[in-house]
Design an enzyme around this catalytic site. Structure first.
Site, PDB file in Angstrom:
ATOM      1  N   HIS A 115      54.065  34.127  11.413  1.00  0.00           N
ATOM      2  CA  HIS A 115      54.381  34.071   9.985  1.00  0.00           C
ATOM      3  C   HIS A 115      55.100  35.368   9.579  1.00  0.00           C
ATOM      4  CE1 HIS A 115      52.156  30.480   9.669  1.00  0.00           C
ATOM      5  NE2 HIS A 115      51.112  30.871   8.987  1.00  0.00           N
ATOM      6  N   CYS A 166      45.869  32.453   6.911  1.00  0.00           N
ATOM      7  CA  CYS A 166      46.657  33.134   7.954  1.00  0.00           C
ATOM      8  C   CYS A 166      47.832  33.948   7.401  1.00  0.00           C
ATOM      9  CB  CYS A 166      47.160  32.122   8.971  1.00  0.00           C
ATOM     10  SG  CYS A 166      47.900  30.662   8.232  1.00  0.00           S
TER      11      CYS A 166
HETATM   12  P1  NAP Z   1      44.195  20.588  13.647  1.00  0.00           P
HETATM   13  O1  NAP Z   1      45.158  20.930  14.728  1.00  0.00           O
HETATM   14  O2  NAP Z   1      44.515  19.419  12.769  1.00  0.00           O
HETATM   15  O3  NAP Z   1      42.736  20.357  14.306  1.00  0.00           O
HETATM   16  C1  NAP Z   1      41.668  19.843  13.544  1.00  0.00           C
HETATM   17  C2  NAP Z   1      40.361  19.777  14.346  1.00  0.00           C
HETATM   18  O4  NAP Z   1      39.345  19.224  13.473  1.00  0.00           O
HETATM   19  C3  NAP Z   1      40.423  18.853  15.559  1.00  0.00           C
HETATM   20  O5  NAP Z   1      39.595  19.346  16.570  1.00  0.00           O
HETATM   21  C4  NAP Z   1      39.860  17.532  15.014  1.00  0.00           C
HETATM   22  O6  NAP Z   1      39.259  16.717  16.023  1.00  0.00           O
HETATM   23  C5  NAP Z   1      38.764  18.060  14.079  1.00  0.00           C
HETATM   24  N1  NAP Z   1      38.441  17.058  13.064  1.00  0.00           N
HETATM   25  C6  NAP Z   1      39.308  16.355  12.270  1.00  0.00           C
HETATM   26  N2  NAP Z   1      38.627  15.475  11.510  1.00  0.00           N
HETATM   27  C7  NAP Z   1      37.313  15.615  11.828  1.00  0.00           C
HETATM   28  C8  NAP Z   1      36.114  14.961  11.400  1.00  0.00           C
HETATM   29  N3  NAP Z   1      36.116  14.011  10.473  1.00  0.00           N
HETATM   30  N4  NAP Z   1      34.935  15.360  11.945  1.00  0.00           N
HETATM   31  C9  NAP Z   1      34.892  16.334  12.873  1.00  0.00           C
HETATM   32  N5  NAP Z   1      36.004  16.983  13.338  1.00  0.00           N
HETATM   33  C10 NAP Z   1      37.197  16.626  12.810  1.00  0.00           C
HETATM   34  O7  NAP Z   1      43.989  21.818  12.630  1.00  0.00           O
HETATM   35  P2  NAP Z   1      44.184  23.413  12.915  1.00  0.00           P
HETATM   36  O8  NAP Z   1      45.544  23.858  12.585  1.00  0.00           O
HETATM   37  O9  NAP Z   1      43.618  23.719  14.248  1.00  0.00           O
HETATM   38  O10 NAP Z   1      43.257  24.042  11.784  1.00  0.00           O
HETATM   39  C11 NAP Z   1      41.855  24.081  11.898  1.00  0.00           C
HETATM   40  C12 NAP Z   1      41.275  24.892  10.731  1.00  0.00           C
HETATM   41  O11 NAP Z   1      41.749  26.240  10.809  1.00  0.00           O
HETATM   42  C13 NAP Z   1      41.704  24.345   9.369  1.00  0.00           C
HETATM   43  O12 NAP Z   1      40.628  24.463   8.486  1.00  0.00           O
HETATM   44  C14 NAP Z   1      42.862  25.248   8.979  1.00  0.00           C
HETATM   45  O13 NAP Z   1      43.027  25.342   7.598  1.00  0.00           O
HETATM   46  C15 NAP Z   1      42.423  26.586   9.584  1.00  0.00           C
HETATM   47  N6  NAP Z   1      43.498  27.525   9.920  1.00  0.00           N
HETATM   48  C16 NAP Z   1      44.577  27.121  10.670  1.00  0.00           C
HETATM   49  C17 NAP Z   1      45.559  28.061  11.020  1.00  0.00           C
HETATM   50  C18 NAP Z   1      46.762  27.732  11.851  1.00  0.00           C
HETATM   51  O14 NAP Z   1      47.618  28.630  12.048  1.00  0.00           O
HETATM   52  N7  NAP Z   1      46.916  26.515  12.362  1.00  0.00           N
HETATM   53  C19 NAP Z   1      45.404  29.392  10.604  1.00  0.00           C
HETATM   54  C20 NAP Z   1      44.283  29.768   9.872  1.00  0.00           C
HETATM   55  C21 NAP Z   1      43.339  28.817   9.549  1.00  0.00           C
HETATM   56  P3  NAP Z   1      40.074  15.508  16.745  1.00  0.00           P
HETATM   57  O15 NAP Z   1      41.042  16.171  17.679  1.00  0.00           O
HETATM   58  O16 NAP Z   1      39.006  14.766  17.437  1.00  0.00           O
HETATM   59  O17 NAP Z   1      40.767  14.750  15.663  1.00  0.00           O
END
Ligand code: NAP
Length: 362
Positions: A253, A158
């Site tokens: 950001h 990001c």
């Molecule tokens: P997050 O809020 O921690 O959400 C994680 C998601 O993954 C939740 O739906 C969670 O489900 C699921 N999950 C966790 N463990 C799992 C497992 N063992 N099996 C299946 N599902 C599982 O993370 P996020 O910030 O949304 O980020 C998600 C992805 O996007 C990451 O790879 C991150 O690097 C990328 N990303 C994030 C951003 C940002 O600005 N936040 C920007 C670019 C890219 P539960 O709710 O059931 O635990």
């Protein structure tokens, strides 16, 4: 009206997943018909799985609230329920890599936000304004794996999306960028939910984000790379040095960037002209999530600011201010983008719109 494409969201309960659910609520081409997350959420109605942690506005979209959350680890559950998936999973890299490949092998294309496949040679890491030609590696990817309909396309980190379009605009205009020093001030939403502990974040700045500086320094070379023999060959320049920090901002950001050009150096006026006239294929194709002006230049001495500027062009613009000469390199500026919109879910949706427009979901 043509029928909408049915889509799934893996990681639908997380920070980025929730953004997808909200942004796809009224999408003209796509409709969410499948949601999946960890085994902790599986079996619950979506509205119950995100109760007390729904972060995007007041209401959970009605079309998704009563869908049952499935276990994202079982790709077969998605069969027949959606035509492609957005992947917003937060798990171990190897697990995500294997899982995204499993969906693709079942004939379900994956448009991913995760970093697991960013370095896979035949997986395009798309910023549609910059490297839409990288879509050409998908044919090789499918051939290599023996996949019929399925494939994987990813988004970069990001923070890069805060300044990659202005860099690309200058390169496209014929200016070599030799070196770049960047310091990012990254929002807390970038760490997912619940993210950084409040005690670490309030009244504080954390001068380290695990793995982020490496991503910042390397991913830009793949984004700017060229397709050769079905693979992406990385660009050689610019050489990047980055420092990534976490700041107490919810969304948006910021990056402070200094650039050194090759022998040919543009004036500040030329740079501004290049940025304000920058458009590309998403604008030509009039994709629903494409910003009309991908780069917006502000002249106030105290802008861009996350709270005031992150929603520019519906959260899809790179907003630039403080363009000036640099006594060490050639020029410097401050850039801002919305990390969970351009940098995550809406950027992923733009990737999917480009894929659809180019026939990849036919
Ligand atoms: P997050 O809020 O921690 O959400 C994680 C998601 O993954 C939740 O739906 C969670 O489900 C699921 N999950 C966790 N463990 C799992 C497992 N063992 N099996 C299946 N599902 C599982 O993370 P996020 O910030 O949304 O980020 C998600 C992805 O996007 C990451 O790879 C991150 O690097 C990328 N990303 C994030 C951003 C940002 O600005 N936040 C920007 C670019 C890219 P539960 O709710 O059931 O635990």
């Amino acid at each position: 009206m043509a029928e909408k494409i049915r889509v799934g969201v893996l990681g639908a309960t997380g920070m980025v997943g929730q953004r997808y659910i909200k942004l796809l609520e009224d999408h003209p081409w796509f409709e969410v018909t499948y949601v999946a997350a960890s085994p902790r959420s599986a079996g619950k109605l979506y509205k119950d799985a995100v109760a007390n942690r729904w972060l995007i506005g007041a209401e959970i979209p009605a079309n998704v609230a009563n869908l049952t959350v499935e276990d994202a680890n079982d790709e077969k559950k998605a069969l027949g329920k959606c035509q492609f998936v957005f992947s917003a999973l937060e798990m171990g890299k190897d697990e995500i890599k294997a899982l995204e490949a499993a969906y693709a092998a079942e004939g379900i294309p994956v448009v991913s936000n995760a970093s697991a496949n960013r370095w896979t040679e035949d997986v395009p890491m798309l910023v549609p304004e910059i490297n839409y030609e990288h879509l050409n590696v998908i044919a090789e990817q499918k051939k290599h794996h023996g996949w019929d309909k399925g494939f994987i396309a990813v988004k970069p980190n990001c923070s890069l999306q805060t300044y990659m379009m202005p860099i690309h605009a200058l390169i496209k205009a014929g200016y070599e960028i030799k070196r770049m020093v960047v310091t990012t001030l990254q929002a807390t939403s970038g760490a997912g939910y619940p993210g950084v502990a409040s005690f670490d974040m309030i009244d504080n700045i954390v001068p380290f984000i695990g793995g982020e500086e490496e991503k910042t320094e390397k991913e830009c070379l793949k984004i700017l790379g060229t397709v050769k023999d079905g693979k992406i060959e990385n660009a050689a320049l610019p050489l990047v040095s980055s420092t990534c920090t976490r700041v107490p901002v919810v969304d948006g950001h910021t990056a402070c960037v200094s650039l050194e050009f090759g022998d040919k150096k543009p004036s500040l006026e030329e740079i501004e002209k290049i940025w304000t006239s920058y458009t590309s294929l998403p604008q030509e194709l009039n994709l629903p999530s494409a910003p009309v002006h991908p780069i917006v230049v502000r002249h106030e001495e105290n802008r861009p600011q996350p709270r005031r500027d992150r929603e520019t062009e519906k959260g899809m613009a790179c907003v630039i201010g403080r363009l000036r000469e640099c006594p060490v390199f050639d020029v410097k500026f401050v850039a801002l983008s919305h990390n969970t919109k351009r940098g995550a879910a809406l950027g992923g949706i733009l990737n999917a719109e480009l894929l659809k427009a180019k026939g990849y979901f036919d």
